[in-house]
Design a protein around this motif. Sequence first.
Motif, mmCIF file in Angstrom:
data_model
loop_
_atom_site.group_PDB
_atom_site.id
_atom_site.type_symbol
_atom_site.label_atom_id
_atom_site.label_comp_id
_atom_site.label_asym_id
_atom_site.label_seq_id
_atom_site.Cartn_x
_atom_site.Cartn_y
_atom_site.Cartn_z
ATOM 1 N N VAL A 110 0.831 -1.210 0.000
ATOM 2 C CA VAL A 110 0.000 0.000 0.000
ATOM 3 C C VAL A 110 0.866 1.260 0.000
ATOM 4 N N PRO A 111 1.791 1.424 0.987
ATOM 5 C CA PRO A 111 2.612 2.651 0.934
ATOM 6 C C PRO A 111 3.474 2.737 -0.312
ATOM 7 N N ILE A 112 3.973 1.595 -0.801
ATOM 8 C CA ILE A 112 4.810 1.661 -2.003
ATOM 9 C C ILE A 112 3.993 2.240 -3.155
ATOM 10 N N GLY A 113 2.783 1.689 -3.305
ATOM 11 C CA GLY A 113 1.909 2.169 -4.377
ATOM 12 C C GLY A 113 1.574 3.636 -4.198
ATOM 13 N N TRP A 173 -1.040 11.427 2.872
ATOM 14 C CA TRP A 173 -1.463 10.868 4.171
ATOM 15 C C TRP A 173 -1.702 9.373 4.067
ATOM 16 N N LEU A 174 -2.236 8.933 2.966
ATOM 17 C CA LEU A 174 -2.417 7.481 2.793
ATOM 18 C C LEU A 174 -1.055 6.797 2.864
ATOM 19 N N ALA A 175 -0.070 7.368 2.161
ATOM 20 C CA ALA A 175 1.266 6.784 2.151
ATOM 21 C C ALA A 175 1.846 6.763 3.556
ATOM 22 N N ALA A 176 1.729 7.891 4.297
ATOM 23 C CA ALA A 176 2.337 7.978 5.625
ATOM 24 C C ALA A 176 1.717 6.977 6.576
ATOM 25 N N VAL A 177 0.381 6.945 6.638
ATOM 26 C CA VAL A 177 -0.278 6.057 7.599
ATOM 27 C C VAL A 177 0.006 4.602 7.254
ATOM 28 N N PRO A 188 -5.381 16.013 -4.779
ATOM 29 C CA PRO A 188 -5.079 14.582 -4.519
ATOM 30 C C PRO A 188 -3.764 14.385 -3.768
ATOM 31 N N HIS A 189 -2.868 15.376 -3.866
ATOM 32 C CA HIS A 189 -1.558 15.209 -3.208
ATOM 33 C C HIS A 189 -1.698 14.951 -1.725
ATOM 34 N N GLY A 190 -2.501 15.772 -1.068
ATOM 35 C CA GLY A 190 -2.657 15.632 0.382
ATOM 36 C C GLY A 190 -3.192 14.268 0.741
ATOM 37 N N ALA A 235 2.599 6.623 -6.649
ATOM 38 C CA ALA A 235 1.524 7.399 -7.280
ATOM 39 C C ALA A 235 1.705 8.875 -6.997
ATOM 40 N N LEU A 236 2.037 9.150 -5.714
ATOM 41 C CA LEU A 236 2.249 10.529 -5.314
ATOM 42 C C LEU A 236 3.376 11.165 -6.139
ATOM 43 N N ALA A 237 4.439 10.376 -6.348
ATOM 44 C CA ALA A 237 5.583 10.886 -7.111
ATOM 45 C C ALA A 237 5.158 11.208 -8.534
ATOM 46 N N VAL A 238 4.371 10.304 -9.132
ATOM 47 C CA VAL A 238 3.914 10.526 -10.509
ATOM 48 C C VAL A 238 3.072 11.788 -10.572
ATOM 49 N N VAL A 239 2.115 11.877 -9.622
ATOM 50 C CA VAL A 239 1.205 13.033 -9.623
ATOM 51 C C VAL A 239 2.001 14.314 -9.433
ATOM 52 N N GLU A 240 3.005 14.237 -8.530
ATOM 53 C CA GLU A 240 3.808 15.418 -8.251
ATOM 54 C C GLU A 240 4.584 15.858 -9.497
ATOM 55 N N LEU A 241 5.185 14.868 -10.171
ATOM 56 C CA LEU A 241 5.963 15.194 -11.379
ATOM 57 C C LEU A 241 5.063 15.814 -12.448
#
Lengths: 498, 549
Positions: free
Chosen positions: B32-35, B64-68, B58-60, B39-45
């Motif tokens: 889950v966090p890897i995904g 938070w999904l990644a962190a938790v 969607p970034h936020g 995803a966050l990296a792609v969206v950010e780029l």
Amino acid sequence: MDPLERHHLEITRRRFFGKSLQSICNGFGVAGLSSLVNAQPASAFGRVLNLNDTKGGPGAGALGAPHFAPKAKRIIYLHMEGAPSQIDLFDYKPSLRQRYNQDLPDSVRRGQRLTGMTSGQTRFPVAPSIFKFTQYKNNADGVWISELLPNLASVSDELCMIHSMQTDAINHEPGITFFQTGNEQPGRPAFGAWMSYGLGNSNADLPCFIVMIAQGTGNMQALSARFWGSGFLSSEHQGCKLRSGSDPVLYLHDPDGLKRDDRRKMLDVVEKLNEQEYEQSLDPEIRARISQAEMAFRMQMSVPELTDFTNEDAATLDMYGPDVRKPGTMAANCLLARRLAERGVRFIQLYQRGWDQHGNLPGEIRGQAKALDQPLAALIRDLRRRGLLDETLILWASEFGRTVYSQGTLTETNYGRDHHPRCFTVWMAGGGVKPGITYGKTDEYCYNIDENPVTVHDLHATMLHLMGLDHERLIYRHLGRDYRLTDVFGKVVPALIA
Amino acid sequence: MIVNISMLADSAGGPFSLFTLFGRLHPLVLHVPIGAVLALAVVELLTWFAGFEESRRPHGMLAWLAAVSAWISVSTGLVMHANGTYDPDDALPHRNLAIACSIMITLAAFANCRSNYGKRAGMLWIYRILLFAGIAAMIPAGHLGATMTHGEGYLMGFSPGAASKPESNSSASVESAPADAADGAFSTIILPILRAKCLTCHGEDQRKGKLSLESVESIRAGGKSGPAIDREKPADSLILERIHRDLEEKGHMPPRSKTQLLESEIASIDAWVKTGAAPNAGSLQLNGGADSKPAAPDTTESHPARARVDDGAFRALRDALVHVQPVKQGSELLWMDFAAPAARLGENEILQLLKPVAGDVGDLALNRSKITDEGMASIAAFPRLRRLELRSTAVGDAGIDKLKNHPSLEELILTQTKTTDASVDSILTIPKLAKVYVWGSGLTPEGLARLRAGKSGLQVDAGDAPAAAVVKVEDPIKLSGDAPLPGAQTANAAPANLKPINSVCPVTGKPLNPAYQIVFEGKVIGFCCPNCPSKFWENPAEFKAKIPQ
């Protein structure tokens, strides 16, 4: 007792926090952290030791076995109370003979601290030894020993002589305390108590740590019982003093008319009462008390047998010299030390008092050395021929050395010497030390060390190493801190090890 | 209250199943966090370069999904680690990297919040740096995790550069191994040892260093460092060299942090390798070397023997106040001393007590005991006896005769025994004997001479060591005071009588005290207190400038 209440009593504040944190850490798999807060002393209990429950086998040590294969199984430590003059016994300085009555140069003294006994002197006149030295063959390039110790010199091929010993203390009480406990302030366990705690005894009929004192002829300082105390270790580890009188251990004999069976019954009842008290209070000292009562009961048989010299042959007695039949002399104590080593006692501590020769040194040192010389050589020989020396580590040491300058008036036949911690001589023999060598060098004035200084902690670390112990792993946790004999110092000196 | 908490905490450490289940979820939840991070990296780029500036919503959520989920993964991982055995070389960096990654992603999520949808440029940059740093930590963490589950070489084993030969080679051996090992010394003795101490890392699954110890074939094939067994010279085999290597040295096996092999286990592996490492040698005599006496009980039994020596035997020894202690930690070899009960125990009682531990006695002290020549027959059969002390016993020539050819005896103390010249020949047959003490025995000077001449390297002590020879005697002592003073000292006068050349202490600048003066480079220098001269001597150059020239 109600089990919940018992549990409550056994939980101290530290243990509660330690244990809770440990459980939490275990839960999260942080094994490293949990071992940090684990309050148990670090030791790998062997299989055999698992039998050693709280009551234990008599004489078993906390480590179960040495950390690695030991070279020595026991120690005989001869402490020369008062500090003999290394300049008149072992540290040969022929060039000082041409410096008679010269002032000690400040470039040598370098403003180093003096005791209150000589710091007020206007002059520090160099006092060369007036005793003749002889060089004896050893396993290196020979060793010089003064005419005061001719018998000891005859076993110089066994001596591992350290000329470069140094200490921090300049007075007797802290000096002896440092040598015995690794710390100048009283309160830590003595070397022998550490041995009793870590390794235990190999003869359950006798205490692990036995102390004997020979009175001297010279100026004597007090010897406090805390020099063989157990400090924060359980009191059963403290040294047991053998007295010189007809009754080596006080109150050991049963009164007339009391049979041994009656004594046994009495002890059994007392033990039951003590166990009850222990159940109430859970004070570990009560357990120590029970085990000591049992030890005393066994000593009622073993001590008279130990101190009875009748089965020693005449040649052996003669070897120790004419004083051997007088209890409390160095000769009698050395013979007793051999008998104790033979019976497996782990740490045998001998004191000879009276080496504190501030004045009138030549006269006093003759008497002291005479009382010591023959018995000491006999002890080494006797241990050697019985196959005991290779497993018995002998240490001859004092709390410090003496100054090269004279305290008080210097004449061609008389002088005194003050305390000198900067350099002095000690030696070891047997028990895995390199035999027949000298180690370390002092300067021309025998004032500072030129080569290979050895501190008290280094000496302790080396001795523990010979006993198969890593000095950094013989640990006892007390008041939340881990304590060692070598405190946070000490390096093993490999050059001293065979 | 206190009691309850601590009991609860205690039980948390126990292996109850929900807890284990939580841990086992690790391989699932970690994706889950890897995904989310990727995803966050792609969206950010995309937002960054492709100019979707307006939609930072969607970034936020992703952050938070990644962190938790990262923290959930970390906790499951820790629990899983606690319940399993993983190679610390992989597991510990994996853990540390994963925790570092989680921290950075969490901080990135915070930074993203604070950046107010990208309007605060400083925060936005902090967020970006943290995010990509987190990814940088995540990649090696993931790789190490995969190494632990799939084994080394899973990923790169099929990359163009990697040699695929050893892989296919050993996979063939996997099939043949079980059949080979059936019922042999390997599967009954060696494999259980390896399974307990080695296979976690060197099994078919893990193959650390490309080495599997699961079958005879794969052991012979070896790993990265070459074949584990040298077929020409089995004694020089790599596997033996590694297990015998000093514990402190690099490359010692098992690694220092792992459970170590027992002496008996090492002996068994030794014997097995040295006799050719046969897979099915059911009749193999594992007796510690091909050349040792066949009469000695074989060490195959010494491992199971630990179970046979029941605690009762040790309890009996302790109750009799016999000293019994392993010669060192982790050793099974015992040092036994009968000093305390020597006078109380009869010979039969002594032998009875010794019987159950006979195979483990190394050092035995029977001084002053009632042991006699008859009892020596049992003692002589102790296969690992190293040092035997018989001082002041009734043992004589008949008893010593029984020690003939003893395979391991190195030191023998016969002082004050009834031994006579008749024993000399028996003593000389003991192959490893290095020291013998005969003072006070019945040996005549002739017998002694024969004993000394009989065996080179044998140290014989008969209490007749000569006194150390005198090398040199000092000439008669003449005292004088005419030697020149050392160093720069020229004047022979007492410095206390001279006036110092300085007026204030060079160390502190305080007024001088006439009691504290030194001579330095021929000049008298005064000080204010007893501590200053030593400070001066520590570094004269530092204070030299403060002295008037």
